[in-house]
Design a protein around this motif. Structure first.
Motif, short mmCIF file in Angstrom:
data_model
loop_
_atom_site.label_atom_id
_atom_site.label_comp_id
_atom_site.label_asym_id
_atom_site.label_seq_id
_atom_site.Cartn_x
_atom_site.Cartn_y
_atom_site.Cartn_z
N SER A 281 0.81 -1.22 0.00
CA SER A 281 0.00 0.00 0.00
C SER A 281 0.84 1.27 0.00
N VAL A 282 2.12 1.15 0.37
CA VAL A 282 3.01 2.32 0.32
C VAL A 282 4.12 2.12 -0.71
N ASP A 283 3.95 1.12 -1.57
CA ASP A 283 4.86 0.88 -2.70
C ASP A 283 6.29 0.61 -2.24
N VAL A 284 6.41 -0.21 -1.21
CA VAL A 284 7.74 -0.60 -0.71
C VAL A 284 7.85 -2.11 -0.79
N ARG A 285 9.03 -2.58 -1.16
CA ARG A 285 9.27 -4.00 -1.31
C ARG A 285 9.71 -4.59 0.04
N VAL A 286 9.07 -5.66 0.47
CA VAL A 286 9.47 -6.34 1.71
C VAL A 286 10.67 -7.24 1.42
N ALA A 287 11.66 -7.18 2.30
CA ALA A 287 12.84 -8.06 2.20
C ALA A 287 12.95 -8.84 3.51
N PHE A 288 12.64 -10.13 3.45
CA PHE A 288 12.75 -10.97 4.65
C PHE A 288 14.22 -11.30 4.88
N GLU A 289 14.67 -11.04 6.09
CA GLU A 289 16.11 -11.13 6.39
C GLU A 289 16.52 -12.53 6.80
N ILE A 290 17.68 -12.96 6.31
CA ILE A 290 18.31 -14.19 6.80
C ILE A 290 18.70 -13.95 8.26
N ILE A 291 18.09 -14.67 9.18
CA ILE A 291 18.50 -14.59 10.58
C ILE A 291 18.64 -16.00 11.14
N PRO A 292 19.46 -16.18 12.16
CA PRO A 292 19.70 -17.54 12.66
C PRO A 292 18.54 -18.10 13.47
N ASN A 293 17.52 -18.55 12.76
CA ASN A 293 16.44 -19.33 13.37
C ASN A 293 15.86 -20.24 12.29
N PRO A 294 15.06 -21.22 12.67
CA PRO A 294 14.58 -22.21 11.69
C PRO A 294 13.63 -21.65 10.63
N LEU A 295 13.11 -20.43 10.84
CA LEU A 295 12.19 -19.82 9.89
C LEU A 295 12.91 -19.04 8.81
N SER A 296 14.17 -18.72 9.04
CA SER A 296 14.80 -17.67 8.23
C SER A 296 16.14 -18.04 7.65
N ASP A 297 16.42 -19.35 7.49
CA ASP A 297 17.63 -19.71 6.75
C ASP A 297 17.32 -19.59 5.26
N ALA A 298 18.32 -19.70 4.42
CA ALA A 298 18.15 -19.45 2.99
C ALA A 298 17.13 -20.40 2.35
N PRO A 299 17.20 -21.71 2.57
CA PRO A 299 16.21 -22.59 1.93
C PRO A 299 14.78 -22.33 2.40
N THR A 300 14.60 -22.03 3.70
CA THR A 300 13.25 -21.85 4.23
C THR A 300 12.61 -20.56 3.71
N LEU A 301 13.38 -19.47 3.66
CA LEU A 301 12.82 -18.23 3.12
C LEU A 301 12.52 -18.38 1.63
N THR A 302 13.40 -19.08 0.91
CA THR A 302 13.14 -19.29 -0.51
C THR A 302 11.86 -20.09 -0.72
N ALA A 303 11.67 -21.12 0.09
CA ALA A 303 10.44 -21.92 -0.01
C ALA A 303 9.21 -21.08 0.34
N LEU A 304 9.34 -20.21 1.34
CA LEU A 304 8.22 -19.33 1.71
C LEU A 304 7.78 -18.50 0.51
N LEU A 305 8.76 -17.91 -0.17
CA LEU A 305 8.44 -17.03 -1.30
C LEU A 305 7.92 -17.81 -2.51
N GLU A 306 8.44 -19.01 -2.71
CA GLU A 306 8.08 -19.75 -3.93
C GLU A 306 6.85 -20.63 -3.77
N GLN A 307 6.54 -21.03 -2.52
CA GLN A 307 5.48 -22.03 -2.35
C GLN A 307 4.32 -21.57 -1.49
N GLU A 308 4.51 -20.52 -0.68
CA GLU A 308 3.45 -20.16 0.27
C GLU A 308 2.90 -18.76 0.07
N LEU A 309 3.79 -17.80 -0.04
CA LEU A 309 3.40 -16.40 0.03
C LEU A 309 2.94 -15.90 -1.34
#
Length: 277
Positions: free
Chosen positions: A147-175
């Protein structure tokens, strides 16, 4: 490629014009503002207007806004009350999303490229990291950012939700958020494994970076080349996947901000030399 500095360097202080002037004086072109109310009160329209004036005066661009993760930051990287997007207590989760929405008000006044979001909290900080709650928050924050024309960038952080494969899967399969991407945090990726492999995993979704170093044990946020990351390999991989966006250094104040910025200038020169090949 642009180089910038996160106001994380001044995170335990109220953000002031002199901080931005200090960053600009060291030759950096852009900044990311860390939205923590003790550092910058994103609820205050006058403070946001003043930030716009400071950016114009110093010639800096606003690259990004870091979504709130705590209500206050104290010296020694001590967090106040944690704000998490991945708790099962819906009232607490909604409170974290509401603070993200308030921080996005900065972008209503000052255009920026990305809104950097943590899904959950780093394991070292403790707390709950619910996948279902994180997915719900991700959807809500993406709608708010759109709504404010800004791109969300989910950050790689050390937890099981935010490693590289999990964030990639979130973007490609869920969100369902076509413009959302990943903020590649080099220091965090190094704490979790191989940096080059992680860059290649997120390559199709890489929209922002957090650049800092460590010795592989703690999230120290050191200036590049002060830790153990192999920057030759990391930058070669960044180049290989075609990233030419902003290199945003998110550094800790390990002595004085001026000394850290002087070392950041040297690191930038080494980056530019390595990226020139």
């Amino acid at each position: 490629m642009r180089f910038g500095i996160s106001t994380h360097l001044f995170h335990d202080q109220r953000l002031a014009r002199e901080h931005l002037a200090q960053i600009a004086a060291h030759g950096f072109e852009t900044v990311e503002v860390f939205a923590t109310r003790s550092h910058f009160d994103y609820h205050d329209a006058d403070a946001i207007a003043e930030l716009g004036t400071w950016l114009k005066d110093t010639g800096l661009a606003l690259h990004g806004i870091h979504a709130p993760i705590t209500d206050r930051m104290l010296p020694g990287d001590q967090w106040g009350q944690v704000m998490s997007t991945a708790v099962t207590d819906n009232a607490r989760r909604q409170a974290a999303v509401a603070e993200a929405a308030a921080a996005l008000n900065i972008a209503r006044t000052i255009p920026c490229d990305v809104f950097v979001v943590h899904l959950g909290t780093p394991v070292a900080r403790g707390g709950e990291n619910s996948r279902a709650a994180a997915s719900r928050s991700a959807e809500e924050i993406c709608r708010l950012a759109e709504s404010v024309d800004v791109r969300v960038a989910f950050e790689i952080i050390p937890n099981p939700l935010s490693d590289a494969p999990t964030l990639t899967a979130l973007l490609e399969q869920e969100l369902e958020a076509a413009r959302a991407g990943i903020c590649f945090d080099f220091g965090h990726a190094f704490l979790m494994g191989d940096v080059a492999d992680a860059i290649e995993t997120v390559a199709e979704h890489l929209v922002a970076t957090h650049v800092h170093d460590n010795a592989g044990k703690r999230d120290d946020h050191l200036v590049p080349f002060d830790g153990r990351i192999d920057w030759d390999v990391a930058l070669m991989t960044l180049q290989k996947v075609g990233y030419d966006g902003t290199c945003l250094m998110e550094l800790a104040n390990t002595g004085s901000p001026d000394a850290v910025l002087r070392k950041a200038v040297q690191a930038r020169a080494r980056f530019e030399k390595l990226l020139a090949y």
